[in-house]
Scaffold this motif. Sequence first.
Motif, PDB file in Angstrom:
ATOM      1  N   GLY A   1     121.896 -17.993  91.878  1.00 39.89           N
ATOM      2  CA  GLY A   1     121.972 -17.488  90.520  1.00 39.89           C
ATOM      3  C   GLY A   1     121.142 -18.257  89.515  1.00 39.89           C
ATOM      4  N   GLY A   2     120.763 -19.485  89.848  1.00 38.87           N
ATOM      5  CA  GLY A   2     119.877 -20.251  88.976  1.00 38.87           C
ATOM      6  C   GLY A   2     120.622 -21.136  88.000  1.00 38.87           C
ATOM      7  N   ASP A   3     119.867 -21.955  87.295  1.00 40.36           N
ATOM      8  CA  ASP A   3     120.433 -22.880  86.324  1.00 40.36           C
ATOM      9  C   ASP A   3     120.765 -22.147  85.029  1.00 40.36           C
ATOM     10  OD1 ASP A   3     120.142 -25.028  88.069  1.00 40.36           O
ATOM     11  OD2 ASP A   3     118.092 -25.414  87.403  1.00 40.36           O
ATOM     12  N   ILE A   4     121.885 -22.524  84.447  1.00 38.40           N
ATOM     13  CA  ILE A   4     122.348 -21.919  83.203  1.00 38.40           C
ATOM     14  C   ILE A   4     122.531 -23.021  82.165  1.00 38.40           C
ATOM     15  CG2 ILE A   4     124.202 -20.580  82.116  1.00 38.40           C
ATOM     16  CD1 ILE A   4     122.625 -18.981  84.121  1.00 38.40           C
ATOM     17  N   PRO A   5     122.036 -22.853  80.946  1.00 42.38           N
ATOM     18  CA  PRO A   5     122.254 -23.860  79.899  1.00 42.38           C
ATOM     19  C   PRO A   5     123.740 -24.121  79.695  1.00 42.38           C
ATOM     20  CG  PRO A   5     120.657 -22.214  79.177  1.00 42.38           C
ATOM     21  CD  PRO A   5     121.235 -21.706  80.463  1.00 42.38           C
ATOM     22  N   ALA A   6     124.088 -25.357  79.410  1.00 44.33           N
ATOM     23  CA  ALA A   6     125.492 -25.753  79.301  1.00 44.33           C
ATOM     24  C   ALA A   6     126.260 -24.893  78.303  1.00 44.33           C
ATOM     25  CB  ALA A   6     125.582 -27.218  78.907  1.00 44.33           C
ATOM     26  N   GLU A   7     125.610 -24.499  77.202  1.00 53.63           N
ATOM     27  CA  GLU A   7     126.315 -23.723  76.184  1.00 53.63           C
ATOM     28  C   GLU A   7     126.626 -22.299  76.639  1.00 53.63           C
ATOM     29  OE1 GLU A   7     121.860 -23.380  75.278  1.00 53.63           O
ATOM     30  OE2 GLU A   7     123.271 -24.932  75.939  1.00 53.63           O
ATOM     31  N   MET A   8     126.040 -21.885  77.766  1.00 55.17           N
ATOM     32  CA  MET A   8     126.280 -20.542  78.290  1.00 55.17           C
ATOM     33  C   MET A   8     127.291 -20.533  79.432  1.00 55.17           C
ATOM     34  SD  MET A   8     124.639 -18.401  76.509  1.00 55.17           S
ATOM     35  CE  MET A   8     124.787 -16.962  77.568  1.00 55.17           C
ATOM     36  N   VAL A   9     127.886 -21.687  79.721  1.00 57.16           N
ATOM     37  CA  VAL A   9     128.794 -21.804  80.865  1.00 57.16           C
ATOM     38  C   VAL A   9     130.246 -21.782  80.401  1.00 57.16           C
ATOM     39  CG1 VAL A   9     129.556 -23.303  82.755  1.00 57.16           C
ATOM     40  CG2 VAL A   9     127.109 -23.071  82.236  1.00 57.16           C
ATOM     41  N   GLU A  10     131.046 -21.002  81.097  1.00 58.07           N
ATOM     42  CA  GLU A  10     132.480 -20.897  80.825  1.00 58.07           C
ATOM     43  C   GLU A  10     133.259 -21.432  82.024  1.00 58.07           C
ATOM     44  OE1 GLU A  10     135.663 -17.224  80.650  1.00 58.07           O
ATOM     45  OE2 GLU A  10     133.773 -17.015  79.553  1.00 58.07           O
ATOM     46  N   PRO A  11     134.243 -22.297  81.819  1.00 61.27           N
ATOM     47  CA  PRO A  11     135.030 -22.793  82.954  1.00 61.27           C
ATOM     48  C   PRO A  11     135.897 -21.686  83.532  1.00 61.27           C
ATOM     49  CG  PRO A  11     135.943 -23.580  80.887  1.00 61.27           C
ATOM     50  CD  PRO A  11     134.654 -22.908  80.544  1.00 61.27           C
ATOM     51  N   PRO A  12     136.103 -21.673  84.840  1.00 55.72           N
ATOM     52  CA  PRO A  12     136.924 -20.618  85.446  1.00 55.72           C
ATOM     53  C   PRO A  12     138.346 -20.593  84.911  1.00 55.72           C
ATOM     54  CG  PRO A  12     136.428 -22.358  87.038  1.00 55.72           C
ATOM     55  CD  PRO A  12     135.562 -22.602  85.851  1.00 55.72           C
ATOM     56  N   GLU A  13     138.834 -21.733  84.431  1.00 58.74           N
ATOM     57  CA  GLU A  13     140.203 -21.792  83.901  1.00 58.74           C
ATOM     58  C   GLU A  13     140.390 -20.872  82.702  1.00 58.74           C
ATOM     59  OE1 GLU A  13     139.372 -25.123  86.440  1.00 58.74           O
ATOM     60  OE2 GLU A  13     138.317 -24.446  84.627  1.00 58.74           O
ATOM     61  N   THR A  14     139.304 -20.630  81.948  1.00 55.34           N
ATOM     62  CA  THR A  14     139.402 -19.704  80.817  1.00 55.34           C
ATOM     63  C   THR A  14     139.731 -18.304  81.306  1.00 55.34           C
ATOM     64  OG1 THR A  14     137.832 -21.023  79.542  1.00 55.34           O
ATOM     65  CG2 THR A  14     138.179 -18.751  78.829  1.00 55.34           C
ATOM     66  N   MET A  15     139.088 -17.896  82.388  1.00 55.65           N
ATOM     67  CA  MET A  15     139.415 -16.591  82.969  1.00 55.65           C
ATOM     68  C   MET A  15     140.849 -16.569  83.479  1.00 55.65           C
ATOM     69  SD  MET A  15     137.213 -14.088  82.868  1.00 55.65           S
ATOM     70  CE  MET A  15     137.457 -13.066  84.330  1.00 55.65           C
ATOM     71  N   GLY A  16     141.313 -17.693  84.017  1.00 56.34           N
ATOM     72  CA  GLY A  16     142.698 -17.763  84.475  1.00 56.34           C
ATOM     73  C   GLY A  16     143.678 -17.514  83.346  1.00 56.34           C
ATOM     74  N   GLN A  17     143.447 -18.148  82.210  1.00 56.18           N
ATOM     75  CA  GLN A  17     144.345 -17.985  81.064  1.00 56.18           C
ATOM     76  C   GLN A  17     144.295 -16.557  80.518  1.00 56.18           C
ATOM     77  OE1 GLN A  17     146.564 -20.197  79.866  1.00 56.18           O
ATOM     78  NE2 GLN A  17     145.984 -21.618  81.486  1.00 56.18           N
ATOM     79  N   ALA A  18     143.091 -15.991  80.446  1.00 60.95           N
ATOM     80  CA  ALA A  18     142.957 -14.630  79.939  1.00 60.95           C
ATOM     81  C   ALA A  18     143.618 -13.622  80.877  1.00 60.95           C
ATOM     82  CB  ALA A  18     141.484 -14.296  79.744  1.00 60.95           C
ATOM     83  N   ALA A  19     143.424 -13.807  82.181  1.00 56.08           N
ATOM     84  CA  ALA A  19     144.047 -12.904  83.155  1.00 56.08           C
ATOM     85  C   ALA A  19     145.560 -12.994  83.094  1.00 56.08           C
ATOM     86  CB  ALA A  19     143.546 -13.215  84.559  1.00 56.08           C
ATOM     87  N   ALA A  20     146.095 -14.202  82.911  1.00 59.47           N
ATOM     88  CA  ALA A  20     147.542 -14.364  82.823  1.00 59.47           C
ATOM     89  C   ALA A  20     148.104 -13.636  81.610  1.00 59.47           C
ATOM     90  CB  ALA A  20     147.895 -15.849  82.758  1.00 59.47           C
ATOM     91  N   LEU A  21     147.361 -13.642  80.514  1.00 59.88           N
ATOM     92  CA  LEU A  21     147.805 -12.920  79.323  1.00 59.88           C
ATOM     93  C   LEU A  21     147.887 -11.420  79.601  1.00 59.88           C
ATOM     94  CD1 LEU A  21     146.540 -13.673  75.735  1.00 59.88           C
ATOM     95  CD2 LEU A  21     147.103 -11.363  76.464  1.00 59.88           C
ATOM     96  N   LEU A  22     146.862 -10.880  80.265  1.00 63.36           N
ATOM     97  CA  LEU A  22     146.880  -9.451  80.592  1.00 63.36           C
ATOM     98  C   LEU A  22     147.923  -9.136  81.660  1.00 63.36           C
ATOM     99  CD1 LEU A  22     143.071  -8.601  80.589  1.00 63.36           C
ATOM    100  CD2 LEU A  22     144.763  -8.133  78.799  1.00 63.36           C
ATOM    101  N   ALA A  23     148.178 -10.088  82.557  1.00 67.29           N
ATOM    102  CA  ALA A  23     149.175  -9.878  83.609  1.00 67.29           C
ATOM    103  C   ALA A  23     150.579  -9.764  83.043  1.00 67.29           C
ATOM    104  CB  ALA A  23     149.115 -11.019  84.614  1.00 67.29           C
ATOM    105  N   ALA A  24     150.797 -10.300  81.865  1.00 67.43           N
ATOM    106  CA  ALA A  24     152.119 -10.259  81.246  1.00 67.43           C
ATOM    107  C   ALA A  24     152.379  -8.954  80.495  1.00 67.43           C
ATOM    108  CB  ALA A  24     152.275 -11.433  80.278  1.00 67.43           C
ATOM    109  N   GLN A  25     151.397  -8.054  80.450  1.00 68.65           N
ATOM    110  CA  GLN A  25     151.518  -6.807  79.695  1.00 68.65           C
ATOM    111  C   GLN A  25     152.191  -5.706  80.507  1.00 68.65           C
ATOM    112  OE1 GLN A  25     150.388  -6.944  76.429  1.00 68.65           O
ATOM    113  NE2 GLN A  25     149.916  -9.073  76.979  1.00 68.65           N
TER     114      GLN A  25
END
Length: 265
Positions: free
Chosen positions: A219-243
């Motif tokens: 996938g290539g190198d990505i500038p640091a400001e464009m990187v999101e930690p996977p834990e953010t997706m975990g928190q967002a998914a958990a919020l939707l899972a509670a709906q």
Amino acid sequence: MSSARSERGRTGADNGPLTGKVAFVAGASRGIGAAIAQTLAQQGAAVAVAARSEAAGRVAGTIHEVAARIGAAGGRALAVPCDVTREDSVREAVSATVAEFGGIDILVANAGVLWLGPVENTPLKRWQLCLDVNLTGVFLVTREVIPHLRARGGGALVAVTTTGVDMADRGANAYWVSKAAVERLYLGLAADLRPDNIAVNCLSPSRVVLTEGWRASGGGDIPAEMVEPPETMGQAAALLAAQDATGITGTIQRSESLLAEQCPR
């Protein structure tokens, strides 16, 4: 199939917002899926960690490793072999989950393969693989779990997609096309399943998550400001899972935007 169990009380997961819920996470052996599975368990859900990866291979991560990490942290997890492109495999994985945990309340359809090459340089087998895994795989796991959510009186379906769906100015590729089709599938399902009290939403990272699959695919190198930690997706998914259908449903969400809106600091 293997089960990882521990005393959940030592992490406080037995008081979490998803306590008493059962989640089936497809594509959970690494990356975003693993992060989501671990977050759901931290918030109290019993989690089926489903994927094809039972043994270490070219790309790091297995369902047994993820289930073991959940168990070591005080959660409940079942490692479930599952090839989302095969009806029999999906059916067996869902049946094993129900046999172990008594039902299913949450589906996170995350299994996916990446191909970002231009259309004119895309081999047919790559195009077909993206459709088979990223679209038909979502259809199969979703179709299989709907009766179980309905039997529980409601629940949540979450499909992991990509911000690339919106980037029409950057051309076309098999990955974005397959994910766009998933978004249409889930928007329609939200209307179909509202009477059953089932929330149906899509979720993508707001930025790039540098998963093991991303790195292995070059996938290539990505500038640091464009990187999101996977834990953010975990928190967002958990919020939707509670709906359920009385809450957020029929939407296409971006992880950071969803968290900023629902969990303002």
